[in-house]
Design a protein around this motif. Structure first.
Motif, PDB file in Angstrom:
ATOM      1  N   ARG A  74       6.435  30.654  19.258  1.00  0.00           N
ATOM      2  CA  ARG A  74       5.193  29.962  19.647  1.00  0.00           C
ATOM      3  C   ARG A  74       4.049  30.283  18.694  1.00  0.00           C
ATOM      4  NH1 ARG A  74       6.533  31.494  25.018  1.00  0.00           N
ATOM      5  NH2 ARG A  74       5.056  33.200  24.828  1.00  0.00           N
ATOM      6  N   THR A  82      16.527  30.072  23.538  1.00  0.00           N
ATOM      7  CA  THR A  82      16.054  30.905  24.650  1.00  0.00           C
ATOM      8  C   THR A  82      16.084  30.130  25.960  1.00  0.00           C
ATOM      9  OG1 THR A  82      13.728  30.455  24.097  1.00  0.00           O
ATOM     10  CG2 THR A  82      14.702  32.483  23.206  1.00  0.00           C
ATOM     11  N   ASP A  83      15.833  28.834  25.911  1.00  0.00           N
ATOM     12  CA  ASP A  83      15.964  28.004  27.123  1.00  0.00           C
ATOM     13  C   ASP A  83      17.414  27.974  27.605  1.00  0.00           C
ATOM     14  OD1 ASP A  83      13.264  27.418  27.113  1.00  0.00           O
ATOM     15  OD2 ASP A  83      13.515  25.390  26.292  1.00  0.00           O
ATOM     16  N   ARG A 141      16.487  40.184  27.878  1.00  0.00           N
ATOM     17  CA  ARG A 141      15.313  39.434  28.323  1.00  0.00           C
ATOM     18  C   ARG A 141      14.085  39.776  27.478  1.00  0.00           C
ATOM     19  NH1 ARG A 141      15.927  39.924  33.432  1.00  0.00           N
ATOM     20  NH2 ARG A 141      14.975  41.961  33.600  1.00  0.00           N
ATOM     21  N   VAL A 142      13.877  41.061  27.196  1.00  0.00           N
ATOM     22  CA  VAL A 142      12.729  41.484  26.383  1.00  0.00           C
ATOM     23  C   VAL A 142      12.813  40.870  24.986  1.00  0.00           C
ATOM     24  CG1 VAL A 142      11.721  43.494  25.200  1.00  0.00           C
ATOM     25  CG2 VAL A 142      12.185  43.586  27.651  1.00  0.00           C
ATOM     26  N   GLU A 176      10.654  34.042  21.860  1.00  0.00           N
ATOM     27  CA  GLU A 176       9.837  32.898  22.292  1.00  0.00           C
ATOM     28  C   GLU A 176       8.397  33.044  21.830  1.00  0.00           C
ATOM     29  OE1 GLU A 176      11.068  30.900  26.363  1.00  0.00           O
ATOM     30  OE2 GLU A 176      10.961  33.084  26.559  1.00  0.00           O
ATOM     31  N   GLU A 177       7.840  34.227  22.025  1.00  0.00           N
ATOM     32  CA  GLU A 177       6.452  34.471  21.630  1.00  0.00           C
ATOM     33  C   GLU A 177       6.274  34.312  20.124  1.00  0.00           C
ATOM     34  OE1 GLU A 177       3.454  38.232  21.548  1.00  0.00           O
ATOM     35  OE2 GLU A 177       4.591  37.924  23.397  1.00  0.00           O
ATOM     36  N   ALA A 213      18.323  31.280  29.143  1.00  0.00           N
ATOM     37  CA  ALA A 213      17.734  31.405  30.488  1.00  0.00           C
ATOM     38  C   ALA A 213      18.522  30.583  31.506  1.00  0.00           C
ATOM     39  CB  ALA A 213      16.268  30.978  30.461  1.00  0.00           C
ATOM     40  N   GLU A 235      12.212  37.088  25.146  1.00  0.00           N
ATOM     41  CA  GLU A 235      10.774  36.811  25.317  1.00  0.00           C
ATOM     42  C   GLU A 235      10.015  37.034  24.015  1.00  0.00           C
ATOM     43  OE1 GLU A 235       9.647  39.296  28.613  1.00  0.00           O
ATOM     44  OE2 GLU A 235      10.642  37.991  30.069  1.00  0.00           O
TER      45      GLU A 235
END
Length: 182
Positions: free
Chosen positions: A56, A154-155, A45-46, A52-53, A158, A49
């Motif tokens: 973005r 990542t979507d 998860r880390v 994703e960051e 999840a 994330e």
């Protein structure tokens, strides 16, 4: 008989279901595996994330810089072995494998989730190759395509994780319902 999977195993693990050693107490082994899977989930998860960051952070209008693509490639490199080990642990010893053994009617759903593991690993490998190309390219379209694919991955990861949680929770709720009412 101890370790044979028979009804009287004195709280000891059956070899096939508990890592092959009938001397390992069921509670100790189950607790170890549960903590290992939980730890893997946190690490995955880390890293997801962070992916994703980083994705973005790619500028939408200006030319994205290669350092973001390099960071994303490195994050994928960290994620790949962790997620592969996590999937293997889930399949061999995790709650899903346990649910499939205890509740055969869930076997189809569990097998579907296990097949997703392979597809997610293939997608991650493709994403890493795309990241390497984006990092080496001066074409601003490559990092943008990488950012889109990273977000899609990542979507998907999840959604997969959520399906696993729902299956485990549903199985637990059914077990509790049967234990209480029949």
């Amino acid at each position: 008989v101890v370790g044979t999977g028979g009804s009287d195993n004195h709280g000891m693990a059956a070899p096939a279901a508990r890592g092959g050693d009938p001397r390992v107490p069921r509670d100790a082994f189950d607790g170890y595996i549960a903590e290992l899977i939980a730890s893997d989930h946190r690490s995955v998860r880390v890293l997801a994330e962070a992916m994703e960051e980083t994705a973005r952070s790619f500028p939408a209008a200006a030319a994205p810089n290669a350092s973001a693509a390099i960071r994303l490639e490195r994050l994928i490199g960290l994620l790949r072995p962790r997620i592969e080990t996590h999937f293997a642990t889930e399949e061999a010893f995790g709650l899903l494998a346990d649910r499939m053994r205890r509740r055969p009617e869930l076997a189809g759903a569990v097998r579907t989730l296990f097949r997703e593991h392979g597809r997610l690993l293939v997608r991650l490998d493709r994403l890493r190759a795309l990241a390497a190309k984006a990092a080496a390219s001066s074409d601003p379209r490559r990092p943008r395509a990488l950012a889109r694919e990273a977000a899609r991955f990542t979507d998907e990861l999840a959604r997969h994780d959520q399906k696993e949680k729902v299956l485990v929770l549903d199985s637990f709720n059914r077990a509790c319902g049967q234990g209480m009412g029949g």
